[in-house]
Design a protein around this motif. Structure first.
Motif, mmCIF file in Angstrom:
data_model
loop_
_atom_site.group_PDB
_atom_site.id
_atom_site.type_symbol
_atom_site.label_atom_id
_atom_site.label_comp_id
_atom_site.label_asym_id
_atom_site.label_seq_id
_atom_site.Cartn_x
_atom_site.Cartn_y
_atom_site.Cartn_z
ATOM 1 N N VAL A 89 0.835 -1.201 0.000
ATOM 2 C CA VAL A 89 0.000 0.000 0.000
ATOM 3 C C VAL A 89 0.870 1.250 0.000
ATOM 4 N N THR A 90 0.359 2.293 -0.625
ATOM 5 C CA THR A 90 1.106 3.536 -0.770
ATOM 6 C C THR A 90 0.759 4.560 0.306
ATOM 7 N N ALA A 134 -6.629 2.549 7.539
ATOM 8 C CA ALA A 134 -7.308 2.112 8.749
ATOM 9 C C ALA A 134 -8.251 0.969 8.404
ATOM 10 N N LYS A 135 -8.645 0.214 9.410
ATOM 11 C CA LYS A 135 -9.591 -0.869 9.197
ATOM 12 C C LYS A 135 -10.845 -0.328 8.501
ATOM 13 N N GLY A 136 -11.252 -0.969 7.421
ATOM 14 C CA GLY A 136 -12.426 -0.526 6.673
ATOM 15 C C GLY A 136 -12.105 0.350 5.483
ATOM 16 N N ASP A 137 -10.865 0.843 5.376
ATOM 17 C CA ASP A 137 -10.489 1.658 4.222
ATOM 18 C C ASP A 137 -10.458 0.801 2.947
ATOM 19 N N LEU A 138 -10.669 1.450 1.816
ATOM 20 C CA LEU A 138 -10.793 0.755 0.548
ATOM 21 C C LEU A 138 -9.458 0.706 -0.203
ATOM 22 N N VAL A 171 -10.957 -3.168 -5.201
ATOM 23 C CA VAL A 171 -10.617 -4.594 -5.196
ATOM 24 C C VAL A 171 -10.599 -5.198 -3.797
ATOM 25 N N GLY A 172 -10.792 -4.375 -2.761
ATOM 26 C CA GLY A 172 -10.770 -4.934 -1.418
ATOM 27 C C GLY A 172 -10.952 -3.890 -0.340
ATOM 28 N N LYS A 173 -11.106 -4.391 0.899
ATOM 29 C CA LYS A 173 -11.286 -3.527 2.066
ATOM 30 C C LYS A 173 -10.352 -4.019 3.168
ATOM 31 N N ALA A 174 -9.711 -3.081 3.844
ATOM 32 C CA ALA A 174 -8.760 -3.436 4.895
ATOM 33 C C ALA A 174 -9.472 -4.129 6.058
ATOM 34 N N LYS A 175 -8.976 -5.303 6.457
ATOM 35 C CA LYS A 175 -9.538 -6.033 7.597
ATOM 36 C C LYS A 175 -9.015 -5.488 8.919
ATOM 37 N N LYS A 176 -7.879 -4.791 8.823
ATOM 38 C CA LYS A 176 -7.253 -4.178 9.990
ATOM 39 C C LYS A 176 -6.357 -3.056 9.494
ATOM 40 N N ASP A 177 -5.758 -2.308 10.403
ATOM 41 C CA ASP A 177 -4.869 -1.229 9.993
ATOM 42 C C ASP A 177 -3.699 -1.790 9.176
ATOM 43 N N ILE A 178 -3.351 -1.087 8.095
ATOM 44 C CA ILE A 178 -2.232 -1.499 7.244
ATOM 45 C C ILE A 178 -1.279 -0.313 7.119
ATOM 46 N N ASP A 190 -13.850 -6.895 -1.891
ATOM 47 C CA ASP A 190 -14.925 -5.900 -1.931
ATOM 48 C C ASP A 190 -14.989 -5.329 -3.339
ATOM 49 N N THR A 191 -16.193 -4.992 -3.780
ATOM 50 C CA THR A 191 -16.373 -4.437 -5.126
ATOM 51 C C THR A 191 -17.425 -3.343 -5.104
ATOM 52 N N GLU A 192 -17.451 -2.552 -6.164
ATOM 53 C CA GLU A 192 -18.483 -1.535 -6.332
ATOM 54 C C GLU A 192 -19.797 -2.194 -6.770
ATOM 55 N N SER A 193 -20.917 -1.579 -6.435
ATOM 56 C CA SER A 193 -22.200 -2.030 -6.963
ATOM 57 C C SER A 193 -22.285 -1.625 -8.433
ATOM 58 N N TYR A 194 -23.218 -2.220 -9.154
ATOM 59 C CA TYR A 194 -23.350 -1.906 -10.579
ATOM 60 C C TYR A 194 -24.814 -1.895 -10.977
#
Length: 553
Positions: free
Chosen positions: A49-50, A54-58, A66-73, A87-91
């Motif tokens: 990651v660049t 935080a947990k929940g960030d995309l 392409v995903g959601k953080a399960k914990k702080d990274i 995780d993905t966007e709705s369409y």
């Protein structure tokens, strides 16, 4: 310590960078004037990651979620299954969306090129000229195998092996009392013999035997789907005709097959011989009739010779299997460029594996040429995923252990890279499983992500060449359609050169652009369409698995 800049940002929206080579913990890497300190070892093909998340960030890659953080990274930390979840966007379909004008790539190098193919009465052109022997039900598989034993060697279609296995030498050693240790150390590899040099019918590329476990029992809908698939194989331009074996009482009735073929090809002139065992005097009589009808069919098929054909007659399937973290960077975009070239030349391409389009649905919806096609695609995707979830799975569970090990952490990452095989052209048609390709341009075909089930479906919908990318290696082939295996990295190409046809690792190494590799690959496709044997063909890798519309990703 400083890195040698072996990192890549795919899209400006991304908040991950891809390691193009193994990078060590503590390494400082610089990209676009920004410095990152790696928090752990980053194997090639993986991502870090660049920015601190935080947990929940995309997390975004290829410009999509392409995903959601399960914990702080932490910034510079590698993403993995321990810290990232799919995780993905709705369409949805929006009739008011304006369509961008598509600009085809420069096709000037290929406008006047042709391939030498087999011209059919319906205007299609085959890249091969095969005869099929098909059972309508699994209890005819033995009879198919008997026909295979009777016909293959006598007609000169004996197995051409890239490497022979000298079992006779082991038998001789055993009879001489040689020890097990000595046998294990013995070299039994030798060049295989090419029986095809003695082909009785030189204009027939092969007699292909399709066995399966369907046709009776299970859901009647599966039997109908099987008949549709087999009809699609007969309808494929690479097929000259077929001998069909039926028991007589099974769900997959010959009448269903014939109705399906009539709908696909109302003016079909290909010979199709249907032989029913329950109407025959004996099994031997059934087999004798099958041999005689097949022989007569081959006599007719042999009258057709290869002649020049426009590249607009190519129908190219786009497939991937054994994918890795480089698939969406090298091989898949190369196929995408080939797809755009073929579309620009008036041909057709087919993007399959719907579970591996999860997360990029909106992009493909926006590329559909009308709302009805967009709605059909949206409906098939949502229905497929819902059915999978009801059976205890979902698209999110698609990545294999090999995918994950080589950097495809979530299905959305895998899908975003897999979709690159479809290039940038408009979506001209959306096909459900076994529906036939009838329009030039990019087609979307519903198949599972399973390699063989998907390639089986591509051939059944009319593809006369299949391009197949792989980052881990797979020997997959198809009975009637040549499969060109394309590696994502040079290490794989060198290691498994006996099953891989073309290398795009030169893109990762900076030696070639996607456009250069794409043009070279299309030149290779033209050779294959004119009769050049792929590695899968040399090894007689004839994989055929019909898709039962139950749970298969």
């Amino acid at each position: 310590m400083k890195s040698d800049q072996k990192i890549l940002k795919i899209h400006e929206k991304d908040n991950v960078l891809v390691a193009l080579a193994d990078l060590k913990k503590g390494t400082e890497v610089v990209y676009d004037s920004k410095t990152y300190v790696l928090q752990n070892d980053i194997p090639a093909k993986h991502k870090f990651v660049t920015e601190t998340l935080a947990k929940g960030d995309l997390v975004y890659m290829y410009g999509v979620l392409v995903g959601k953080a399960k914990k702080d990274i932490a910034k510079g930390d590698m993403i993995s299954t321990t810290n990232l979840v799919h995780d993905t966007e709705s369409y949805g379909v929006n009739d008011t969306n304006e369509k961008e004008v598509w600009l085809a790539p420069d096709i000037s190098k290929f406008v006047n090129k042709t391939f030498n193919g087999y011209h059919r009465g319906d205007g299609k052109v085959g890249t091969e000229n095969n005869w099929l022997i098909i059972p309508l039900v699994f209890c005819q598989n033995r009879n198919v195998e008997v026909l295979k034993q009777a016909l293959v060697e006598k007609l000169g279609y004996g197995k051409k092996q890239h490497l022979g296995l000298d079992v006779d030498a082991l038998i001789s050693d055993y009879k001489s009392g040689v020890s097990a240790e000595a046998i294990l150390e013995k070299d039994i590899l030798k060049e295989g013999e090419d029986a095809s040099k003695n082909m009785l019918f030189p204009n027939v590329d092969g007699v292909k035997f399709l066995t399966h476990d369907g046709g009776c029992g299970g859901a009647t809908s599966d039997a109908v789907t099987l008949c549709n698939l087999l009809a699609g194989y007969i309808n494929n331009p690479n097929v000259a005709g077929a001998t069909v074996l039926s028991l007589g009482c099974q769900h997959a009735q010959a009448s269903i097959l014939q109705d399906a073929l009539s709908k696909m090809a109302s003016a079909n002139t290909k010979p199709v011989y249907v032989l029913e065992q329950q109407q025959s005097v004996s099994e031997k009589e059934l087999l004798a009739d099958a041999v005689k009808h097949t022989f007569v069919g081959l006599m007719e098929a042999n009258k057709i010779e290869r002649k020049p054909a426009s590249l607009s007659k190519l129908v190219i399937g786009l497939e991937c299997g054994g994918s890795d973290g480089f698939s969406g960077i090298s091989a898949n975009p190369t196929l995408g460029y080939v797809s755009d070239l073929i579309v620009g030349l008036g041909g057709a391409t087919v993007l399959s594996e719907f579970p591996e389009l999860n997360g990029v649905e909106q992009e493909l919806i926006n590329r559909c040429t009308d709302s009805e096609k967009a709605k059909k695609f949206s409906h098939i995707m949502s229905t497929y995923n819902s059915k999978a979830e009801a059976l205890g799975a979902a698209f999110s569970m698609n990545p294999s252990p090999g995918n994950i090990k080589d950097g495809l952490i979530t299905d959305a990452i895998k899908s975003a890279g897999a979709a690159k095989k479809g290039g940038t052209s408009p979506v001209e048609d959306v096909l459900d499983y076994t529906e036939q390709v009838v329009k030039p341009g990019l087609n979307l075909l519903c198949t599972p992500g399973n390699d063989v089930e998907s390639t089986t479906g591509l051939a059944g919908s009319g593809c006369n060449v299949i391009l197949f990318t792989t980052g881990l290696g797979t020997p997959t082939g198809n009975p009637i359609t040549p499969v060109v295996k394309v590696s994502t990295n040079t290490k794989l190409f060198n290691k498994m050169n006996d099953i891989i046809d073309f290398n795009t690792g030169t893109i990762i190494e900076g030696e070639k652009t996607i456009e250069q590799a794409g043009e070279e690959l299309l030149d290779f496709v033209i050779e294959v369409a004119s009769g050049k044997q792929t590695k899968a063909r040399q090894l007689k890798q004839d994989d055929f698995i019909p898709w039962k519309r139950g749970m298969s990703l």
